[in-house]
Design a protein around this motif. Structure first.
Motif, PDB file in Angstrom:
ATOM      1  N   PHE A  72       0.836  -1.199   0.000  1.00 37.18           N
ATOM      2  CA  PHE A  72       0.000   0.000   0.000  1.00 37.18           C
ATOM      3  C   PHE A  72       0.876   1.256   0.000  1.00 37.18           C
ATOM      4  O   PHE A  72       1.959   1.259   0.584  1.00 37.18           O
ATOM      5  CB  PHE A  72      -0.918   0.025   1.229  1.00 37.18           C
ATOM      6  N   ARG A  73       0.387   2.348  -0.614  1.00 45.43           N
ATOM      7  CA  ARG A  73       1.108   3.615  -0.627  1.00 45.43           C
ATOM      8  C   ARG A  73       1.041   4.323   0.722  1.00 45.43           C
ATOM      9  O   ARG A  73       1.889   5.127   1.053  1.00 45.43           O
ATOM     10  CB  ARG A  73       0.551   4.551  -1.705  1.00 45.43           C
ATOM     11  N   GLU A  74      -0.026   4.054   1.471  1.00 46.95           N
ATOM     12  CA  GLU A  74      -0.174   4.626   2.810  1.00 46.95           C
ATOM     13  C   GLU A  74      -0.596   3.518   3.756  1.00 46.95           C
ATOM     14  O   GLU A  74      -1.108   2.485   3.326  1.00 46.95           O
ATOM     15  CB  GLU A  74      -1.195   5.756   2.803  1.00 46.95           C
ATOM     16  N   ARG A  75      -0.374   3.730   5.033  1.00 47.22           N
ATOM     17  CA  ARG A  75      -0.722   2.689   6.008  1.00 47.22           C
ATOM     18  C   ARG A  75      -2.224   2.471   6.029  1.00 47.22           C
ATOM     19  O   ARG A  75      -3.004   3.418   5.985  1.00 47.22           O
ATOM     20  CB  ARG A  75      -0.231   3.075   7.391  1.00 47.22           C
ATOM     21  N   MET A  76      -2.608   1.222   6.106  1.00 46.30           N
ATOM     22  CA  MET A  76      -4.015   0.832   6.129  1.00 46.30           C
ATOM     23  C   MET A  76      -4.304   0.031   7.393  1.00 46.30           C
ATOM     24  O   MET A  76      -3.452  -0.688   7.893  1.00 46.30           O
ATOM     25  CB  MET A  76      -4.356  -0.056   4.930  1.00 46.30           C
ATOM     26  N   PHE A  77      -5.540   0.144   7.866  1.00 44.43           N
ATOM     27  CA  PHE A  77      -6.007  -0.668   8.992  1.00 44.43           C
ATOM     28  C   PHE A  77      -6.634  -1.930   8.413  1.00 44.43           C
ATOM     29  O   PHE A  77      -7.844  -2.010   8.229  1.00 44.43           O
ATOM     30  CB  PHE A  77      -7.023   0.104   9.835  1.00 44.43           C
ATOM     31  N   VAL A  78      -5.807  -2.929   8.082  1.00 40.89           N
ATOM     32  CA  VAL A  78      -6.287  -4.134   7.419  1.00 40.89           C
ATOM     33  C   VAL A  78      -6.912  -5.095   8.423  1.00 40.89           C
ATOM     34  O   VAL A  78      -6.418  -5.262   9.534  1.00 40.89           O
ATOM     35  CB  VAL A  78      -5.183  -4.833   6.610  1.00 40.89           C
ATOM     36  N   LEU A 128      -6.262 -10.555   9.888  1.00 43.82           N
ATOM     37  CA  LEU A 128      -5.024  -9.774   9.935  1.00 43.82           C
ATOM     38  C   LEU A 128      -5.015  -8.847  11.153  1.00 43.82           C
ATOM     39  O   LEU A 128      -4.381  -7.802  11.137  1.00 43.82           O
ATOM     40  CB  LEU A 128      -4.866  -8.960   8.646  1.00 43.82           C
ATOM     41  N   THR A 129      -5.724  -9.241  12.188  1.00 42.49           N
ATOM     42  CA  THR A 129      -5.844  -8.417  13.381  1.00 42.49           C
ATOM     43  C   THR A 129      -4.748  -8.762  14.386  1.00 42.49           C
ATOM     44  O   THR A 129      -4.144  -9.834  14.310  1.00 42.49           O
ATOM     45  CB  THR A 129      -7.220  -8.627  14.031  1.00 42.49           C
ATOM     46  N   PRO A 135      -7.613  -4.143  13.955  1.00 40.79           N
ATOM     47  CA  PRO A 135      -6.969  -4.241  12.640  1.00 40.79           C
ATOM     48  C   PRO A 135      -5.497  -3.842  12.722  1.00 40.79           C
ATOM     49  O   PRO A 135      -5.131  -2.966  13.506  1.00 40.79           O
ATOM     50  CB  PRO A 135      -7.748  -3.252  11.784  1.00 40.79           C
ATOM     51  N   SER A 136      -4.665  -4.481  11.918  1.00 45.64           N
ATOM     52  CA  SER A 136      -3.245  -4.142  11.854  1.00 45.64           C
ATOM     53  C   SER A 136      -3.074  -2.886  11.011  1.00 45.64           C
ATOM     54  O   SER A 136      -3.682  -2.753   9.953  1.00 45.64           O
ATOM     55  CB  SER A 136      -2.460  -5.299  11.226  1.00 45.64           C
ATOM     56  N   HIS A 137      -2.208  -1.964  11.453  1.00 44.62           N
ATOM     57  CA  HIS A 137      -1.964  -0.699  10.766  1.00 44.62           C
ATOM     58  C   HIS A 137      -0.645  -0.836  10.006  1.00 44.62           C
ATOM     59  O   HIS A 137       0.428  -0.643  10.566  1.00 44.62           O
ATOM     60  CB  HIS A 137      -1.911   0.435  11.793  1.00 44.62           C
ATOM     61  N   VAL A 138      -0.719  -1.192   8.712  1.00 49.06           N
ATOM     62  CA  VAL A 138       0.465  -1.652   7.982  1.00 49.06           C
ATOM     63  C   VAL A 138       0.542  -1.086   6.562  1.00 49.06           C
ATOM     64  O   VAL A 138      -0.437  -0.576   6.024  1.00 49.06           O
ATOM     65  CB  VAL A 138       0.482  -3.191   7.892  1.00 49.06           C
ATOM     66  N   ILE A 162      -8.620  -8.120  -0.128  1.00 50.65           N
ATOM     67  CA  ILE A 162      -8.121  -7.646   1.160  1.00 50.65           C
ATOM     68  C   ILE A 162      -9.049  -6.542   1.664  1.00 50.65           C
ATOM     69  O   ILE A 162      -9.454  -5.670   0.900  1.00 50.65           O
ATOM     70  CB  ILE A 162      -6.654  -7.185   1.066  1.00 50.65           C
ATOM     71  N   TYR A 163      -9.409  -6.641   2.935  1.00 52.12           N
ATOM     72  CA  TYR A 163     -10.387  -5.721   3.525  1.00 52.12           C
ATOM     73  C   TYR A 163      -9.743  -4.879   4.622  1.00 52.12           C
ATOM     74  O   TYR A 163      -8.947  -5.382   5.415  1.00 52.12           O
ATOM     75  CB  TYR A 163     -11.582  -6.495   4.088  1.00 52.12           C
ATOM     76  N   ALA A 164     -10.109  -3.596   4.631  1.00 47.63           N
ATOM     77  CA  ALA A 164      -9.595  -2.660   5.619  1.00 47.63           C
ATOM     78  C   ALA A 164     -10.736  -1.831   6.171  1.00 47.63           C
ATOM     79  O   ALA A 164     -11.804  -1.723   5.556  1.00 47.63           O
ATOM     80  CB  ALA A 164      -8.544  -1.746   4.989  1.00 47.63           C
ATOM     81  N   ARG A 165     -10.498  -1.253   7.335  1.00 46.86           N
ATOM     82  CA  ARG A 165     -11.479  -0.357   7.925  1.00 46.86           C
ATOM     83  C   ARG A 165     -11.534   0.927   7.123  1.00 46.86           C
ATOM     84  O   ARG A 165     -10.523   1.402   6.616  1.00 46.86           O
ATOM     85  CB  ARG A 165     -11.083   0.002   9.362  1.00 46.86           C
ATOM     86  N   SER A 166     -12.707   1.490   7.040  1.00 43.26           N
ATOM     87  CA  SER A 166     -12.866   2.785   6.397  1.00 43.26           C
ATOM     88  C   SER A 166     -12.118   3.835   7.217  1.00 43.26           C
ATOM     89  O   SER A 166     -11.919   3.678   8.410  1.00 43.26           O
ATOM     90  CB  SER A 166     -14.345   3.169   6.324  1.00 43.26           C
ATOM     91  N   GLU A 167     -11.723   4.891   6.544  1.00 47.24           N
ATOM     92  CA  GLU A 167     -11.031   5.981   7.230  1.00 47.24           C
ATOM     93  C   GLU A 167     -11.956   6.608   8.261  1.00 47.24           C
ATOM     94  O   GLU A 167     -13.167   6.668   8.049  1.00 47.24           O
ATOM     95  CB  GLU A 167     -10.596   7.045   6.219  1.00 47.24           C
ATOM     96  N   PRO A 168     -11.416   7.105   9.357  1.00 45.36           N
ATOM     97  CA  PRO A 168     -12.260   7.787  10.345  1.00 45.36           C
ATOM     98  C   PRO A 168     -12.949   8.985   9.707  1.00 45.36           C
ATOM     99  O   PRO A 168     -12.395   9.631   8.831  1.00 45.36           O
ATOM    100  CB  PRO A 168     -11.275   8.244  11.420  1.00 45.36           C
ATOM    101  N   ALA A 169     -14.164   9.233  10.132  1.00 45.90           N
ATOM    102  CA  ALA A 169     -14.929  10.340   9.584  1.00 45.90           C
ATOM    103  C   ALA A 169     -14.257  11.664   9.929  1.00 45.90           C
ATOM    104  O   ALA A 169     -13.605  11.808  10.956  1.00 45.90           O
ATOM    105  CB  ALA A 169     -16.348  10.323  10.149  1.00 45.90           C
ATOM    106  N   VAL A 170     -14.425  12.652   9.048  1.00 41.78           N
ATOM    107  CA  VAL A 170     -13.900  13.991   9.286  1.00 41.78           C
ATOM    108  C   VAL A 170     -14.708  14.623  10.411  1.00 41.78           C
ATOM    109  O   VAL A 170     -15.926  14.427  10.507  1.00 41.78           O
ATOM    110  CB  VAL A 170     -14.005  14.829   7.993  1.00 41.78           C
ATOM    111  N   LEU A 171     -14.023  15.354  11.268  1.00 48.16           N
ATOM    112  CA  LEU A 171     -14.717  16.015  12.374  1.00 48.16           C
ATOM    113  C   LEU A 171     -15.762  16.992  11.846  1.00 48.16           C
ATOM    114  O   LEU A 171     -15.529  17.658  10.839  1.00 48.16           O
ATOM    115  CB  LEU A 171     -13.716  16.782  13.240  1.00 48.16           C
TER     116      LEU A 171
END
Length: 194
Positions: A72-78, A128-129, A135-138, A162-171
C-alpha cells in the motif's frame, strides 16, 4: 444442467465485496495496492487474482514457498485477507498450509495468522488483526503458501481480496473550529496577526 451447476456458474461473477466484508465499515482495498507474486506461469499471472472470476487462476511456477505480496502507498487498517481455492478442480495445486504476515517494511513482517486446509472449496479468510482483535496498521501484507495437498509443487489461487477499515470520519465543522480557537486572557494576544 443441474441446480448445483447453475449456482456454481452464477458465482463466477458475484459482487464478492458485499458478501465477504467482515463488518459494515470495512471495504475492499485491493485496487489501492500494488500486487506481486513470487512466480507465475505464462498467462496465469497476478492479474488473475484480481479479475473477479473464480474460473481463472494464478498459478505459481517455482519452488515453495509461494507468496502473494500486497503493498500500500499509505498505512491501512487491514482486517482480513480472503482468497478462493477449489480442491475439486485443482487437486494437488490446492494449498493445504498457508500463513499471513503483516508489517510496515520487509524487516518487520510478523505472522498474524496460519491455517491448515483440508480439501477446501470456497473462500478462505485469514484474519489480519492483532492479539486484541484490532486491525493491523500496515503498509504490507503477504500470503505465503507453505505446502500443497499431496505434496504438489505449484499452486492455484482463484481470487484474492483484502479488507480494511474505512477511514475515520472527518470532524464536524463545529468540532474543527473548536480545535483552532484561542481562549482566555493569556492567549488572546496571539489571536491576530500583525
Amino acid at each position: 444442467m443441474s441446480d448445483e451447476e447453475d449456482t456454481v456458474a452464477d458465482l463466477s461473477f458475484v459482487a464478492w465485496d458485499e458478501i465477504l466484508a467482515p463488518s459494515g465499515d470495512s471495504m475492499e482495498v485491493g485496487n489501492d495496492a500494488q500486487w506481486t507474486v513470487s512466480s507465475c506461469k505464462a498467462g496465469n499471472g497476478v492479474q488473475k487474482l484480481r479479475d473477479n472470476k473464480i474460473d481463472t487462476v494464478w498459478q505459481s511456477d517455482g519452488a515453495q514457498p509461494h507468496t502473494i505480496s500486497v503493498f500500500f502507498r499509505e498505512r491501512m487498517f487491514v482486517e482480513c485477507l480472503c482468497f478462493y481455492v477449489d480442491y475439486e478442480d485443482d487437486e494437488t495445486y490446492t494449498p493445504n498450509r498457508v500463513c499471513a504476515k503483516v508489517g510496515t517494511m520487509l524487516s518487520d513482517m510478523t505472522v498474524v495468522s496460519t491455517k491448515d486446509l483440508d480439501q477446501p472449496r470456497g473462500w478462505i479468510t485469514m484474519p489480519l488483526t492483532d492479539d486484541s482483535g484490532r486491525p493491523s496498521h500496515v503498509f504490507m501484507v503477504e500470503l505465503i503458501i507453505i505446502a500443497n495437498h499431496q505434496n504438489g509443487r505449484d499452486t492455484h489461487i482463484r481470487q484474492c481480496k483484502i479488507y480494511a477499515r474505512s477511514e475515520p470520519a472527518v470532524l464536524p465543522l463545529s468540532a474543527q473550529e473548536s480545535l483552532y480557537t484561542f481562549g482566555g486572557a493569556p492567549l488572546s494576544h496571539f489571536n491576530t496577526l500583525r
